[in-house]
Design a protein around this motif. Structure first.
Motif, PDB file in Angstrom:
ATOM      1  N   VAL A  17       0.785  -1.012  -0.027  1.00 13.78           N
ATOM      2  CA  VAL A  17       0.104  -0.028  -0.002  1.00 13.78           C
ATOM      3  C   VAL A  17       0.825   1.222   0.101  1.00 13.78           C
ATOM      4  O   VAL A  17       0.762   2.254  -0.993  1.00 13.78           O
ATOM      5  CB  VAL A  17      -0.996  -0.134   1.147  1.00 13.78           C
ATOM      6  CG1 VAL A  17      -1.865   1.264   1.196  1.00 13.78           C
ATOM      7  CG2 VAL A  17      -1.896  -1.209   1.075  1.00 13.78           C
ATOM      8  N   PRO A  55      -5.594   3.176  -8.366  1.00 15.42           N
ATOM      9  CA  PRO A  55      -5.008   2.382  -7.758  1.00 15.42           C
ATOM     10  C   PRO A  55      -4.204   1.381  -8.646  1.00 15.42           C
ATOM     11  O   PRO A  55      -3.103   0.763  -8.440  1.00 15.42           O
ATOM     12  CB  PRO A  55      -5.485   1.524  -6.739  1.00 15.42           C
ATOM     13  CG  PRO A  55      -6.544   2.526  -6.400  1.00 15.42           C
ATOM     14  CD  PRO A  55      -7.038   3.205  -7.445  1.00 15.42           C
ATOM     15  N   GLN A  63      -5.812  -6.182  -1.161  1.00 13.78           N
ATOM     16  CA  GLN A  63      -5.324  -5.395  -0.063  1.00 13.78           C
ATOM     17  C   GLN A  63      -5.400  -3.861  -0.339  1.00 13.78           C
ATOM     18  O   GLN A  63      -5.875  -3.152   0.501  1.00 13.78           O
ATOM     19  CB  GLN A  63      -3.833  -5.552  -0.019  1.00 13.78           C
ATOM     20  CG  GLN A  63      -3.418  -7.041   0.437  1.00 13.78           C
ATOM     21  CD  GLN A  63      -1.907  -7.266   0.872  1.00 13.78           C
ATOM     22  OE1 GLN A  63      -1.223  -6.375   1.063  1.00 13.78           O
ATOM     23  NE2 GLN A  63      -1.569  -8.384   0.291  1.00 13.78           N
ATOM     24  N   LEU A  64      -5.450  -3.491  -1.842  1.00 22.54           N
ATOM     25  CA  LEU A  64      -5.703  -2.065  -1.903  1.00 22.54           C
ATOM     26  C   LEU A  64      -7.017  -1.804  -1.954  1.00 22.54           C
ATOM     27  O   LEU A  64      -7.483  -0.564  -1.622  1.00 22.54           O
ATOM     28  CB  LEU A  64      -5.254  -1.812  -3.546  1.00 22.54           C
ATOM     29  CG  LEU A  64      -3.593  -2.028  -3.844  1.00 22.54           C
ATOM     30  CD1 LEU A  64      -3.548  -2.024  -5.260  1.00 22.54           C
ATOM     31  CD2 LEU A  64      -2.799  -1.108  -3.080  1.00 22.54           C
ATOM     32  N   HIS A 121      -7.787  -0.939   1.673  1.00 21.07           N
ATOM     33  CA  HIS A 121      -7.071   0.162   2.254  1.00 21.07           C
ATOM     34  C   HIS A 121      -7.318   1.389   1.280  1.00 21.07           C
ATOM     35  O   HIS A 121      -6.273   2.184   1.076  1.00 21.07           O
ATOM     36  CB  HIS A 121      -5.502  -0.046   2.444  1.00 21.07           C
ATOM     37  CG  HIS A 121      -5.234  -1.217   3.565  1.00 21.07           C
ATOM     38  ND1 HIS A 121      -5.367  -0.771   4.741  1.00 21.07           N
ATOM     39  CD2 HIS A 121      -4.929  -2.289   3.255  1.00 21.07           C
ATOM     40  CE1 HIS A 121      -5.016  -1.806   5.433  1.00 21.07           C
ATOM     41  NE2 HIS A 121      -4.761  -2.844   4.497  1.00 21.07           N
ATOM     42  N   GLU A 166      -6.371   5.075   2.185  1.00 18.90           N
ATOM     43  CA  GLU A 166      -4.885   5.555   1.926  1.00 18.90           C
ATOM     44  C   GLU A 166      -4.737   6.345   0.605  1.00 18.90           C
ATOM     45  O   GLU A 166      -3.832   7.495   0.525  1.00 18.90           O
ATOM     46  CB  GLU A 166      -3.749   4.585   1.959  1.00 18.90           C
ATOM     47  CG  GLU A 166      -3.933   3.730   3.321  1.00 18.90           C
ATOM     48  CD  GLU A 166      -3.581   4.700   4.584  1.00 18.90           C
ATOM     49  OE1 GLU A 166      -2.612   5.366   4.423  1.00 18.90           O
ATOM     50  OE2 GLU A 166      -4.396   4.627   5.502  1.00 18.90           O
TER      51      GLU A 166
END
Length: 302
Positions: free
Chosen positions: A178, A206, A219-220, A223, A226
């Motif tokens: 991340v 992303p 995972q992206l 999150h 962020e």
């Protein structure tokens, strides 16, 4: 103007065969009370998602209009498949594929995004009016792209990516996924700002599936905040991607076909809309529009 009158197309048929000149939509005309829906229009012969069914310009225009009338806020037109392992398309071929479609849809009042890695193609598309540039190049964008975006004031999507369609899978190695993806995205943003691009012109993506494994994508998505901390609208492009096909495969058999991934796509749309995503890039407009409207209604309730 009939579709048949657009250069490079044949006779048109069907209910959407006439493209009438309409008031041109601008970025400011886009809804602000919900996550936006961007419809994918691949004018290619090797699209992973539709097998090239819109490679003919006339069919592409019809499909673009159908998505527009179904409620898509933006139509993203691309002439080159960027799926892993695909061959690159020359700038001349890319323009021959997409520019007649861009011209017709802009004249019909559609807000258009142009999916291109090439400054020359972006410049040609901008001749037709206000269009957004969706560049999947990431850290490897063409050197003169920032200057073009600064000169024209066009909206530009900064997508995280490493390498190209032939090399990106081999570059999906991170110590801290991340933070590294956010930092590399910021690096591209800084390059554009230094060239004179205004902050309000930029949107971030992303880059799910681009130099990312399936686990990286999840995972992206987990999150997403962020990326929102960067201070730019966030676009998510998860539609029909292979990590969804892998998720849905039963008994360790082959991944589900792209069109069988639309329900999972709509689920992700609802999740990221709840997280505040500015826009989702999708193949199936209606189901994803339903999802973002549902989330917006829940968020608006007292």
């Amino acid at each position: 103007m009939s579709i048949g009158a657009v250069p490079g197309t044949g006779p048109a048929t069907g209910p959407l065969s006439v493209v009438r000149k309409a008031t041109r939509k601008t970025f400011e005309d886009l809804p602000t009370d919900r996550t936006l829906v961007m419809g994918v229009l691949n004018v290619t012969d090797n699209s992973f998602s539709d097998g090239g069914e819109n490679f003919d310009a006339g069919k592409a225009i019809d499909h673009g209009l159908r998505m527009h009338y179904a409620g898509a806020d933006i139509i993203d037109i691309g002439g080159e498949s960027t799926a892993p392992g695909t061959e690159e398309v020359s700038v001349a071929d890319e323009q021959a594929r997409i520019l007649p479609v861009v011209e017709a849809l802009v004249k019909a009042g559609v807000y258009v995004s142009v999916d291109t890695r090439h400054t020359e193609t972006a410049r040609a598309a901008l001749e037709y009016g206000e269009v957004m540039i969706n560049d999947v190049s990431g850290v490897n964008h063409e050197a003169d792209m920032p200057q073009l975006i600064a000169e024209t004031g066009a909206r530009y999507i900064v997508m995280h990516n490493r390498g190209n369609s032939k090399t990106m899978d081999g570059l999906a190695e991170y110590d801290n996924l991340v933070s590294e993806v956010v930092a590399e995205t910021q690096q591209v943003i800084d390059t554009f700002l230094a060239a004179g691009v205004k902050k309000e012109q930029l949107i971030v993506d992303p880059g799910l599936g681009f130099s990312k494994t399936a686990e990286h994508n999840w995972q992206l998505l987990k999150h997403l905040t962020e990326f929102e901390k960067l201070g730019y609208p966030v676009l998510i492009g998860a539609s029909r991607k292979r990590f969804l096909g892998t998720l849905l495969a039963e008994h360790n058999t082959e991944a589900m076909e792209p069109r069988q991934r639309d329900h999972a796509t709509a689920a992700i749309t609802a999740l990221v809309a709840q997280e505040g995503a500015w826009c989702v890039r999708v193949h199936s407009v209606v189901s994803n529009l339903d999802a973002v409207k549902t989330v917006a209604a829940r968020q608006a309730a007292e």
